[in-house]
Design a protein around this motif. Sequence first.
Motif, PDB file in Angstrom:
ATOM      1  N   ILE A 147       0.855  -1.179   0.000  1.00 56.64           N
ATOM      2  CA  ILE A 147       0.000   0.000   0.000  1.00 56.64           C
ATOM      3  C   ILE A 147       0.897   1.236   0.000  1.00 56.64           C
ATOM      4  N   ILE A 148       0.646   2.119  -0.965  1.00 50.21           N
ATOM      5  CA  ILE A 148       1.387   3.364  -1.109  1.00 50.21           C
ATOM      6  C   ILE A 148       0.457   4.510  -0.742  1.00 50.21           C
ATOM      7  N   ILE A 149       0.850   5.313   0.224  1.00 49.24           N
ATOM      8  CA  ILE A 149       0.016   6.423   0.691  1.00 49.24           C
ATOM      9  C   ILE A 149       0.549   7.701   0.055  1.00 49.24           C
ATOM     10  N   THR A 204       5.929  -6.258 -11.058  1.00 45.97           N
ATOM     11  CA  THR A 204       6.243  -7.416 -10.204  1.00 45.97           C
ATOM     12  C   THR A 204       5.057  -8.349 -10.014  1.00 45.97           C
ATOM     13  N   GLY A 205       3.860  -7.907 -10.375  1.00 46.29           N
ATOM     14  CA  GLY A 205       2.662  -8.717 -10.176  1.00 46.29           C
ATOM     15  C   GLY A 205       2.093  -8.632  -8.774  1.00 46.29           C
ATOM     16  N   LYS A 206       2.760  -7.926  -7.869  1.00 46.64           N
ATOM     17  CA  LYS A 206       2.256  -7.773  -6.506  1.00 46.64           C
ATOM     18  C   LYS A 206       1.006  -6.898  -6.502  1.00 46.64           C
ATOM     19  N   ARG A 207       0.108  -7.197  -5.568  1.00 41.74           N
ATOM     20  CA  ARG A 207      -1.129  -6.417  -5.453  1.00 41.74           C
ATOM     21  C   ARG A 207      -0.790  -5.082  -4.796  1.00 41.74           C
ATOM     22  N   ILE A 208      -0.879  -4.016  -5.591  1.00 40.76           N
ATOM     23  CA  ILE A 208      -0.463  -2.685  -5.142  1.00 40.76           C
ATOM     24  C   ILE A 208      -1.677  -1.767  -5.116  1.00 40.76           C
ATOM     25  N   LEU A 209      -1.855  -1.073  -3.998  1.00 38.33           N
ATOM     26  CA  LEU A 209      -2.913  -0.082  -3.858  1.00 38.33           C
ATOM     27  C   LEU A 209      -2.290   1.270  -3.575  1.00 38.33           C
ATOM     28  N   ILE A 210      -2.686   2.274  -4.347  1.00 37.94           N
ATOM     29  CA  ILE A 210      -2.273   3.658  -4.124  1.00 37.94           C
ATOM     30  C   ILE A 210      -3.450   4.397  -3.502  1.00 37.94           C
ATOM     31  N   LEU A 211      -3.215   5.049  -2.376  1.00 38.53           N
ATOM     32  CA  LEU A 211      -4.244   5.829  -1.695  1.00 38.53           C
ATOM     33  C   LEU A 211      -3.944   7.313  -1.866  1.00 38.53           C
ATOM     34  N   ILE A 219       4.172   2.049   2.376  1.00 39.20           N
ATOM     35  CA  ILE A 219       5.053   3.122   1.913  1.00 39.20           C
ATOM     36  C   ILE A 219       4.337   4.447   2.077  1.00 39.20           C
ATOM     37  N   VAL A 220       4.910   5.329   2.871  1.00 37.52           N
ATOM     38  CA  VAL A 220       4.349   6.655   3.119  1.00 37.52           C
ATOM     39  C   VAL A 220       5.016   7.639   2.177  1.00 37.52           C
ATOM     40  N   SER A 221       4.210   8.312   1.372  1.00 38.96           N
ATOM     41  CA  SER A 221       4.721   9.256   0.370  1.00 38.96           C
ATOM     42  C   SER A 221       3.783  10.453   0.273  1.00 38.96           C
ATOM     43  N   CYS A 222       3.555  11.106   1.389  1.00 40.10           N
ATOM     44  CA  CYS A 222       2.554  12.180   1.460  1.00 40.10           C
ATOM     45  C   CYS A 222       3.151  13.566   1.298  1.00 40.10           C
ATOM     46  N   GLY A 223       4.467  13.666   1.086  1.00 44.31           N
ATOM     47  CA  GLY A 223       5.146  14.946   1.135  1.00 44.31           C
ATOM     48  C   GLY A 223       5.717  15.153   2.520  1.00 44.31           C
ATOM     49  N   ALA A 224       6.800  15.901   2.624  1.00 48.29           N
ATOM     50  CA  ALA A 224       7.547  15.979   3.880  1.00 48.29           C
ATOM     51  C   ALA A 224       6.704  16.450   5.053  1.00 48.29           C
ATOM     52  N   ILE A 225       5.785  17.358   4.824  1.00 48.37           N
ATOM     53  CA  ILE A 225       4.977  17.881   5.938  1.00 48.37           C
ATOM     54  C   ILE A 225       3.899  16.887   6.334  1.00 48.37           C
ATOM     55  N   ASN A 226       3.130  16.402   5.367  1.00 47.19           N
ATOM     56  CA  ASN A 226       2.043  15.481   5.708  1.00 47.19           C
ATOM     57  C   ASN A 226       2.555  14.103   6.129  1.00 47.19           C
ATOM     58  N   SER A 227       3.681  13.662   5.587  1.00 50.62           N
ATOM     59  CA  SER A 227       4.247  12.387   6.045  1.00 50.62           C
ATOM     60  C   SER A 227       4.648  12.483   7.514  1.00 50.62           C
ATOM     61  N   ALA A 228       5.321  13.576   7.879  1.00 45.27           N
ATOM     62  CA  ALA A 228       5.706  13.766   9.280  1.00 45.27           C
ATOM     63  C   ALA A 228       4.466  13.845  10.164  1.00 45.27           C
ATOM     64  N   ALA A 229       3.447  14.567   9.712  1.00 45.25           N
ATOM     65  CA  ALA A 229       2.219  14.692  10.508  1.00 45.25           C
ATOM     66  C   ALA A 229       1.563  13.333  10.713  1.00 45.25           C
ATOM     67  N   LEU A 230       1.548  12.482   9.674  1.00 46.40           N
ATOM     68  CA  LEU A 230       0.944  11.155   9.805  1.00 46.40           C
ATOM     69  C   LEU A 230       1.723  10.304  10.801  1.00 46.40           C
ATOM     70  N   LEU A 231       3.038  10.330  10.733  1.00 50.07           N
ATOM     71  CA  LEU A 231       3.846   9.558  11.686  1.00 50.07           C
ATOM     72  C   LEU A 231       3.632  10.053  13.109  1.00 50.07           C
ATOM     73  N   VAL A 257       9.027   7.452   1.411  1.00 54.07           N
ATOM     74  CA  VAL A 257       9.642   7.692   0.106  1.00 54.07           C
ATOM     75  C   VAL A 257       9.061   8.970  -0.495  1.00 54.07           C
ATOM     76  N   ASP A 258       9.542  10.078  -0.007  1.00 51.18           N
ATOM     77  CA  ASP A 258       9.299  11.396  -0.581  1.00 51.18           C
ATOM     78  C   ASP A 258      10.496  12.241  -0.173  1.00 51.18           C
ATOM     79  N   ALA A 259      10.383  13.554  -0.126  1.00 46.48           N
ATOM     80  CA  ALA A 259      11.541  14.383   0.233  1.00 46.48           C
ATOM     81  C   ALA A 259      11.819  14.397   1.727  1.00 46.48           C
ATOM     82  N   SER A 260      11.016  13.702   2.517  1.00 46.01           N
ATOM     83  CA  SER A 260      11.252  13.649   3.966  1.00 46.01           C
ATOM     84  C   SER A 260      12.642  13.133   4.297  1.00 46.01           C
ATOM     85  N   PHE A 261      13.184  12.246   3.457  1.00 43.23           N
ATOM     86  CA  PHE A 261      14.440  11.579   3.777  1.00 43.23           C
ATOM     87  C   PHE A 261      15.642  12.505   3.681  1.00 43.23           C
TER      88      PHE A 261
END
Length: 541
Positions: free
Chosen positions: A8-10, A26-33, A265-277, A468-472
């Motif tokens: 799941i990719i957020i 890869t054939g893996k079941r992938i969901l993007i939210l 995988i959290v990819s909400c942007g540096a501000i929203n990713s930090a807020a979610l964590l 996986v966004d600019a947070s890193f």
Amino acid sequence: MPHDYDIIIIGSGAGGGTIAYTLADTGKRILILEQGTFLPREKRNWDPHFIFGQDGYKADVEWLGPDGGQEKVRPIVYHRVGGNTKMYGALLHRQRPEDFTEQRHKGGISPGWCVGYDEFEPYYMMAEHVMKIHGNRGEDPTEGPASGPFPFKAFPHEGRIAEVAADLQRLGLNIHHSNLALNRDIDEPWRRPCIACNTCDPFPCMLHAKSDAETALIRPALKHKNVELWTNSRVDRLVEEQGKITRIELERDGERMALSAELVIVSCGAINSAALLLRSGVANSSDQVGRNFTKHNQSGISAINPEKVNDVVFQKTLGCHDFYHGSPEHPYPLGTIQLTGKAHYTRILGDYAHLNLSIAEAKRMQQLAVDFWFTSEDLPTQRKTVQWTNKGIKFNYQPNNRESHFEFLDYFQDNYLRKAGFSEFYRSTKELEFTWHQAGTAQFGTDPATSVLDPNCKAWDLDNLYVVDASFQPSQGATNPTLTIIANAIRVAEHLRKDWLGESGLTTEDFPLSDGYMADNATAKLHVSKYQPQDTDSWSA
């Protein structure tokens, strides 16, 4: 218990879109939210009165302001499939090799990274392919080594801009052609959709010719039947049990639900990713989530020679990095210079609102001005810039390293623009609301006591959570971070393919230049709000 999905990719912006694109086969079941929806494809895409008006597709978001500063911040952000890239200027540079090492600025220290430019270089090549970057290697003396040419030749300077480029070169500057992420064949334009128009920066592309994350990454990923996208799906909380994220709590179209995945995988942007964590209370044993934030110092100068009309339609072709590491008078980094898209008078009225220009004055500027854009590095600090409160996000940012930024503007204006014949100058500096280049907040490193993520961007505290966004990014130099976000996402995706999924590595051949410019998604697995008549925000062509 079986998981609802394998991955799941957020978030569907540059980071999440790249992960989806790179793992789709890869054939893996992938969901993007995605918490927003598709940006509608309509004539208003190119209407400057709408784009620079109160709406302009901006998300209705309000944050608490910084300590001792303004009470509220209304950031200019876009909750759309493709994220903020839907409206970006599509000028994508690599970071310079020195940006991966510790750099001393006038205002302090920009820290080094736990990996170097050499490790990133092959992923930058892949990123330049998937984003269809134009340019000429060797023009920019600050650029790092590259293992191949740009995939497309540079957009040429035209008319007044060609004249300005020649004037600045005569003054001793190394003027280069901008590295643009646009799907255009310079020699045979009929082959590709870009029309090099005046509604590119900062407009959405009605033709899907700009390589934004939706067009270049999400739509091609959705050609794979194992990839699914849900819009209007806001993730509220990640639930941790025994060192793993076992449940994702979200709201989709007003309905509360929970999902699980082997890999999150959290990819909400540096501000929203930090807020979610922070809201979830996860991945923060280091107490570093929300710290080390950067967003760049950015200003514009609209320069006028009253005897020279600038009637160039597509002016965003010129750049100069000669002062990236300083000048003869400045023994510290200054930054980058580029042109923006040709400013319409409605944009001028907003950018220079502090000057109280009349419409007539703004229209005169539109006719005559050449619009320069300056980016300088701001510096990460231990200040808790992104905080989660009972009222939502608090954006506790304090600008820094600005003295050298303003020196940069003065130096270029007085020593080059005036000597190139310009005599009128209008300035605007971007403040808190402009978080386009947000980075930091969950930086990677080699020590779990001082970093949130390991060198592969996995959370130190959790076995199945990646950010996986600019947070890193520990720092971001003076370039748009998007290409670095994409290159890093490819790097992380290759790690996942090899170490999690037992798949092969990646090369530029996995990012073909011949990909359809707008992948046919008629049969893709989508959960999109039902079209409502008169509601242009509920659908997309």
